[in-house]
Design a protein around this motif. Sequence first.
Motif, PDB file in Angstrom:
ATOM      1  N   SER A  88      31.053 -50.822 -41.508  1.00  0.00           N
ATOM      2  CA  SER A  88      31.873 -50.630 -42.701  1.00  0.00           C
ATOM      3  C   SER A  88      31.435 -49.360 -43.416  1.00  0.00           C
ATOM      4  N   TRP A  89      32.398 -48.736 -44.045  1.00  0.00           N
ATOM      5  CA  TRP A  89      32.160 -47.508 -44.814  1.00  0.00           C
ATOM      6  C   TRP A  89      31.986 -47.915 -46.273  1.00  0.00           C
ATOM      7  N   ILE A  90      30.823 -47.668 -46.815  1.00  0.00           N
ATOM      8  CA  ILE A  90      30.543 -48.060 -48.202  1.00  0.00           C
ATOM      9  C   ILE A  90      30.545 -46.808 -49.073  1.00  0.00           C
ATOM     10  N   GLN A 136      31.890 -37.623 -45.252  1.00  0.00           N
ATOM     11  CA  GLN A 136      33.227 -37.114 -44.981  1.00  0.00           C
ATOM     12  C   GLN A 136      33.345 -35.670 -45.486  1.00  0.00           C
ATOM     13  N   HIS A 137      32.489 -35.301 -46.415  1.00  0.00           N
ATOM     14  CA  HIS A 137      32.581 -33.979 -47.051  1.00  0.00           C
ATOM     15  C   HIS A 137      31.243 -33.689 -47.721  1.00  0.00           C
ATOM     16  N   PRO A 138      30.963 -32.436 -48.083  1.00  0.00           N
ATOM     17  CA  PRO A 138      29.732 -32.175 -48.841  1.00  0.00           C
ATOM     18  C   PRO A 138      29.733 -32.991 -50.134  1.00  0.00           C
ATOM     19  N   ARG A 139      28.586 -33.405 -50.574  1.00  0.00           N
ATOM     20  CA  ARG A 139      28.406 -34.253 -51.765  1.00  0.00           C
ATOM     21  C   ARG A 139      28.912 -35.676 -51.551  1.00  0.00           C
ATOM     22  N   CYS A 140      29.271 -36.036 -50.331  1.00  0.00           N
ATOM     23  CA  CYS A 140      29.700 -37.404 -50.057  1.00  0.00           C
ATOM     24  C   CYS A 140      28.469 -38.291 -50.095  1.00  0.00           C
ATOM     25  N   GLY A 141      28.487 -39.317 -50.940  1.00  0.00           N
ATOM     26  CA  GLY A 141      27.336 -40.205 -51.044  1.00  0.00           C
ATOM     27  C   GLY A 141      27.566 -41.519 -50.313  1.00  0.00           C
ATOM     28  N   CYS A 142      28.575 -41.551 -49.453  1.00  0.00           N
ATOM     29  CA  CYS A 142      28.917 -42.794 -48.768  1.00  0.00           C
ATOM     30  C   CYS A 142      27.886 -43.124 -47.692  1.00  0.00           C
ATOM     31  N   SER A 143      27.865 -44.390 -47.288  1.00  0.00           N
ATOM     32  CA  SER A 143      26.973 -44.748 -46.199  1.00  0.00           C
ATOM     33  C   SER A 143      27.629 -45.782 -45.291  1.00  0.00           C
ATOM     34  N   ASP A 154      40.001 -39.888 -49.427  1.00  0.00           N
ATOM     35  CA  ASP A 154      39.651 -40.102 -48.022  1.00  0.00           C
ATOM     36  C   ASP A 154      38.568 -41.164 -47.876  1.00  0.00           C
ATOM     37  N   CYS A 155      37.529 -41.039 -48.715  1.00  0.00           N
ATOM     38  CA  CYS A 155      36.428 -42.002 -48.615  1.00  0.00           C
ATOM     39  C   CYS A 155      36.900 -43.397 -49.043  1.00  0.00           C
ATOM     40  N   ALA A 156      37.752 -43.451 -50.070  1.00  0.00           N
ATOM     41  CA  ALA A 156      38.268 -44.749 -50.516  1.00  0.00           C
ATOM     42  C   ALA A 156      39.081 -45.399 -49.395  1.00  0.00           C
TER      43      ALA A 156
HETATM   44 ZN   LIG Z   1      32.232 -40.166 -49.440  1.00  0.00          ZN
END
Ligand SMILES: [Zn+2]
Length: 350
Positions: free
Chosen positions: A291-293, A327-334, A302-304
């Motif tokens: 899962s993408w958090i 997905q992009h610079p500064r993306c904090g997703c995990s 995009d991240c949402a």
């Molecule tokens: Zn992100």
Amino acid sequence: MLNRRRPTRAVNNLCSTELRLDDDLRARFDQIDTLLAGAVAESFSVAAALTESQVALATLAPRWRLAFAQHDGKGAATRAAIIGITAALERVFDKFGPDVAGQIRAALPMRAARLLDIPGPDDNDATAASIAADVDLSGLDDLIAPITAHLKAAGDDSGRAAFDEVAFGIPTGAARADAVDQLAALTGKLASDRAAEMVGRKWIDGKLVDNPDSEHAISDSTRDMLRDVISSGLYQGETAEQIEIDILSSTIFSPDRAALIAKTEISSITNDVALGAFRQAQGLGIPLQKSWIVGSDDPCDDCAANAADGPIDLDDTFSSGDDAPPQHPRCGCSLVSVTPADDNASDVET
Ligand SMILES: [Zn+2]
């Protein structure tokens, strides 16, 4: 009897007398009372918060077990790697930035003169693009060795944590040891491939060669940024020397850019290695999805959308086309692994 009563009464008298006489003391008791009441209230709200998260966890539990959520760049080795990559970039930028700006200063009068007899609105952009394309960025190659080492360290850190989390049901033994070895090998390959790709190169039989297919290469973004600074200088009628100064005072070779690149690269390898760990565990018989958090309350569209995909198979890609953050610079997703529950998996969240 008498002996016991007397001192008791005496103490009572003493206390009440002193309390009556000492308003200050009473005020202090009141203060302590208030503090105690506050502390009790606070502990109740802490308890309530704990209960709430337990309820939230219990609600999740029937459907999924979030088996792993700690590979997102929080380990000490990972933090050290971010600092190490930032420092390596700053060092190379400091040494190499003035050289690049000098190359551009030297190239400018010549190109501008050559284009003088072809007037047109696109001249400045064409000149800028052509100069930026020809700049020698081979000084960035100095980054490959230190960045490989730091990416490997961060990847090993997160890979080990990810694998231990998802593979806790797998007994110690040859199969598990093999999986750990394979994960370490994958991490080493990802680290050395990415460190070369970052500067527009790739390894072929131990030799470093140009890689025109590099994705998200800082050599490419550096050229793009140089082109923009040159073109805007030309539009403003600046001299070659002024444009040289513009380049050195821009963000191109700045510590901020170094830090941003370091964080993005670390996020990339830690999530890629985590995915590798999930695959190794799945290979050992643990069914897993991913899962993408999102990493913030206000993620980009995009991240949402990736998060809204819910759990997907390890080899599938999320809506954005990525198989793991960032997905992009500064993306904090995990990326987290998800173990589909064996029972009543389908009758929740209908
Ligand atoms: Zn992100």
